[in-house]
Design an enzyme around this catalytic site. Structure first.
Site, PDB file in Angstrom:
ATOM      1  NE  ARG A 240      13.500 -29.074-105.410  1.00 45.35           N
ATOM      2  CZ  ARG A 240      13.185 -28.423-104.293  1.00 45.35           C
ATOM      3  NH1 ARG A 240      11.962 -27.985-104.096  1.00 45.35           N
ATOM      4  NH2 ARG A 240      14.098 -28.213-103.357  1.00 45.35           N
ATOM      5  CG  HIS A 244      12.146 -23.673-105.946  1.00 49.04           C
ATOM      6  ND1 HIS A 244      10.964 -24.050-106.548  1.00 49.04           N
ATOM      7  CD2 HIS A 244      12.211 -22.321-106.062  1.00 49.04           C
ATOM      8  CE1 HIS A 244      10.337 -22.971-106.991  1.00 49.04           C
ATOM      9  NE2 HIS A 244      11.069 -21.913-106.712  1.00 49.04           N
ATOM     10  CE1 TYR A 253      14.291 -27.832 -99.535  1.00 48.29           C
ATOM     11  CE2 TYR A 253      15.163 -25.608 -99.278  1.00 48.29           C
ATOM     12  CZ  TYR A 253      14.732 -26.647-100.094  1.00 48.29           C
ATOM     13  OH  TYR A 253      14.754 -26.496-101.451  1.00 48.29           O
TER      14      TYR A 253
END
Lengths: 334, 317
Positions: A240, A244, A253
């Site tokens: 990815r 998100h 993170y």
């Protein structure tokens, strides 16, 4: 299906869809930052997985997709306008501006309606496959989902049911390494493809950054489904590259990233493949990218002028006909 | 009622090849309450499916089937077991039409036995109707006798909207009444008035209907009794016209009181007919506790508690 004669056309079309999807995603993320749309979940990094999947499917095949499948929609022929209308929630949107962006419905293209609760589309795909087989249709049903979905009870239920009933379903896990902030290694202790064995189902792990490999793996699953040999779980590994969603800051993170244009970018991978096959060169690539940018910008500006749905439409389609409760509330509010 | 449901399902399946039943133990075994007895033998394993033990899968599959033009009639063995499927019911079944702009519709009927009085304890006695009646997109019905069971089931299968069909299991083998062989429909959204009277209104549904009727007869009450039959959408006209006529209302249901159907009924009457009322609207309901096994007779509303409320309403000044 790809044969030698049409391979060039098929592959270039696949590449073009990947570029268009990438261009589209970057435009929408930018537009969100400009306050022109509310929210978005980009597919950046997953284009090869989605296009490879789409290449193996027929128009009549049914897709229960999730909220990160724009390259899949584009390759399958869903017009950019349809995708924009949903993201903008305007009066032309198929779901009448009711769903937040990235929750598409495209009935004409056999795309079902996207939900937020992850993996709840999987049991639906199983039921649809059961019904289609009952109706003697040789149709394949696909469910797409992310790696996080494999932890849910719906994943387990759907995998087991599809295997028990030996149904023509393909479960395609778009394993991009992250479920918002949770890396796949903290999601599950085993390879996702290995989970298939527990259900008595074929599991395939494939390089989801490589559209040709994903296409081949999906073809194998499609052939299995159409010949009555049952379901397949495909674990398509990609990364990815973006957040998100536009509401998320991944620097909090994760430190690792895949830079656009680097060797791990699926579009770079495709460019190298197609150049070595002699199907693309740098000037063609530049032309495809330029056309994509112009197309996305132009269409965005046009669709942006479409107004919001009229307020009374929010009371429609809860039921086939409004009950007295909804009529009364509509009269009171509007 | 079991017989009526069974023969109606048989009749529906014989007339429409697109109907498929699915659930746990509904095939070979005929269902734990025998509602689907003999149907698999008659229509085959493909149309009467013994599923693995997974409620969310049963509901999710039914949604997927219905999207493809099959009319799915899933059974959840006990309403108490439905909660793992709650996500599917609330987020898929109830919202499909709305979120697809009317493009995808779900003509499915989810059958499930509910309620107490069969010595089932915490997990075979629950009355969760309010959970479903709180969800836009669902239709919620519950018959109180075999005649209505048949008519409501036919209407539910013909409904273009997804229906939660709640079967009061205590009445499965109660009240033998003649059910006509021919097709008929009980209209969704229409209450029944099994007794007419002028002194007070008693509003109820499901397994409490016979309890209320027996109480009314035994105590010679001049009561208007409403059997709601449909809980979403409720028959507001029947409720309000009766409340205006009698000015005294008691609501009886087995589900717990807090935020139960009685709360909504009471609010509707307060909003529309408060000037007609001679007394507060009272509720006789199950208590707000889990359903106890050995002491279920104390849990279930009965004649004593109903009469206590009736007296209070009648004597109020």
């Amino acid at each position: 299906m790809v044969n030698e004669q049409n391979e060039k056309d098929v592959f270039v079309r696949a590449y073009t869809a990947m570029v268009l999807s990438r261009t589209f995603d970057k435009k929408i993320v930018m537009a969100q930052r400009q306050g022109r749309i509310g929210f978005y979940t980009p597919s950046i990094g997953q284009e090869a997985t989605q296009v490879g999947l789409s290449m193996a499917l027929d128009h009549d095949d049914v897709i229960f997709q999730y909220y990160r499948d724009v390259a899949l929609m584009i390759h399958r022929g869903v017009p950019i306008e349809v995708i924009l209308d949903q993201i903008m929630g305007n009066a032309e949107d198929e779901s009448k501006g009711r769903q937040m962006p990235s929750h598409y419905t495209a009935k004409k293209y056999n795309f079902m309606s996207v939900q937020s609760p992850v993996a709840t589309n999987l049991p639906l795909a199983v039921g649809a496959a059961y019904a289609l087989r009952y109706q003697k249709k040789n149709t394949v049903v696909v469910a797409t989902f992310g790696d996080g979905s494999t932890s849910t009870p719906d994943f387990h239920a759907a995998m087991n049911l599809a295997a028990v009933f030996n149904l023509p379903v393909i479960f395609l896990c778009e394993n991009n390494g992250w479920a918002i902030s949770l890396p796949t290694e903290k999601q599950t202790k085993v390879e996702i493809s290995e989970k298939a064995a527990a259900y008595g189902m074929k599991g395939i792990k494939v390089d989801g950054n490589n559209f040709i490999e994903t296409y081949k793996a999906t073809m194998e699953a499609v052939e299995r489904a159409r010949s009555g040999k049952g379901p397949t779980l495909i674990d398509a590994i990609s990364f990815r590259m973006g957040a998100h969603s536009t509401s998320d800051d991944p620097s909090k993170y994760r430190s690792q990233t895949v830079e656009e244009g680097s060797e791990k970018d699926p579009i770079t991978v495709a460019e190298e493949q197609l150049k070595s096959l002699g199907y693309l060169n740098d000037s063609l690539i530049a032309k495809i990218k330029e056309e994509s940018t112009k197309m996305v910008n132009d269409k965005f500006d046009i669709q942006e002028k479409i107004p919001a749905p009229v307020p009374s439409t929010m009371f429609d389609d809860v039921y086939a006909e409004k009950n007295w409760i909804i009529k009364e509330e509509e009269d009171d509010i509007l | 009622m079991v017989q009526a449901l069974n023969s109606t399902l048989d009749h529906i399946m014989s007339g429409d090849n697109s109907v498929i039943l699915l659930g746990e133990d509904i095939g070979k075994d005929g269902g734990v309450f025998r509602v689907t007895e003999g149907l698999q033998a008659k229509y085959g394993e493909e149309r009467v499916i013994d599923t693995p033990l997974v409620e969310l899968g049963i509901v999710g599959m039914s949604v997927g089937m219905s999207l493809m033009g099959v009319k799915a009639i899933p059974e959840i063995q006990f309403q108490d077991f439905i909660y793992t499927a709650f996500d599917q019911i609330i987020n898929q079944m109830a919202k499909m039409r709305y979120r697809s702009g009317g493009g995808f519709t779900l003509p499915m009927v989810l059958r499930t036995p509910y309620g107490g009085g069969i010595k089932g304890g915490l997990y075979h006695s629950q009355s969760g109707e309010a959970y479903f009646a709180h969800t836009a997109g669902l239709v919620v019905v519950t018959p109180s006798n075999p005649y209505d069971a048949k008519g409501l089931l036919i209407s539910s299968v013909e409904s273009p909207d997804p229906v939660i069909f709640l079967e009061p299991k205590r009445l499965y083998r109660a009240a033998k009444i003649e059910v006509p062989d021919e097709d008929y429909r009980v209209k969704i959204g229409e209450a029944a008035r099994p007794m007419e009277g002028d002194d007070l209104t008693i509003i109820t549904y499901g397994a409490m209907v016979p309890t209320v009727l027996n109480t009314v007869k035994k105590n010679n009450l001049n009561a208007d009794v409403l059997d709601l039959r449909t809980l979403l959408p409720m028959d507001v006209n029947a409720i309000i016209s009766s409340a205006k006529k009698t000015g005294r209302v008691v609501i009886v249901h087995e589900a717990p009181r807090t935020l139960g159907m009685g709360a909504e009924i009471s609010a509707l009457i307060s909003e529309r007919a408060i000037e007609y009322l001679y007394a507060p609207i009272l509720r006789v309901t199950g208590p707000d506790i889990p359903f106890p096994y050995r002491l279920e007779d104390y849990y279930m509303p009965g004649e004593t508690r109903i009469m206590k409320a009736v007296k209070r309403v009648m004597e109020f000044r």
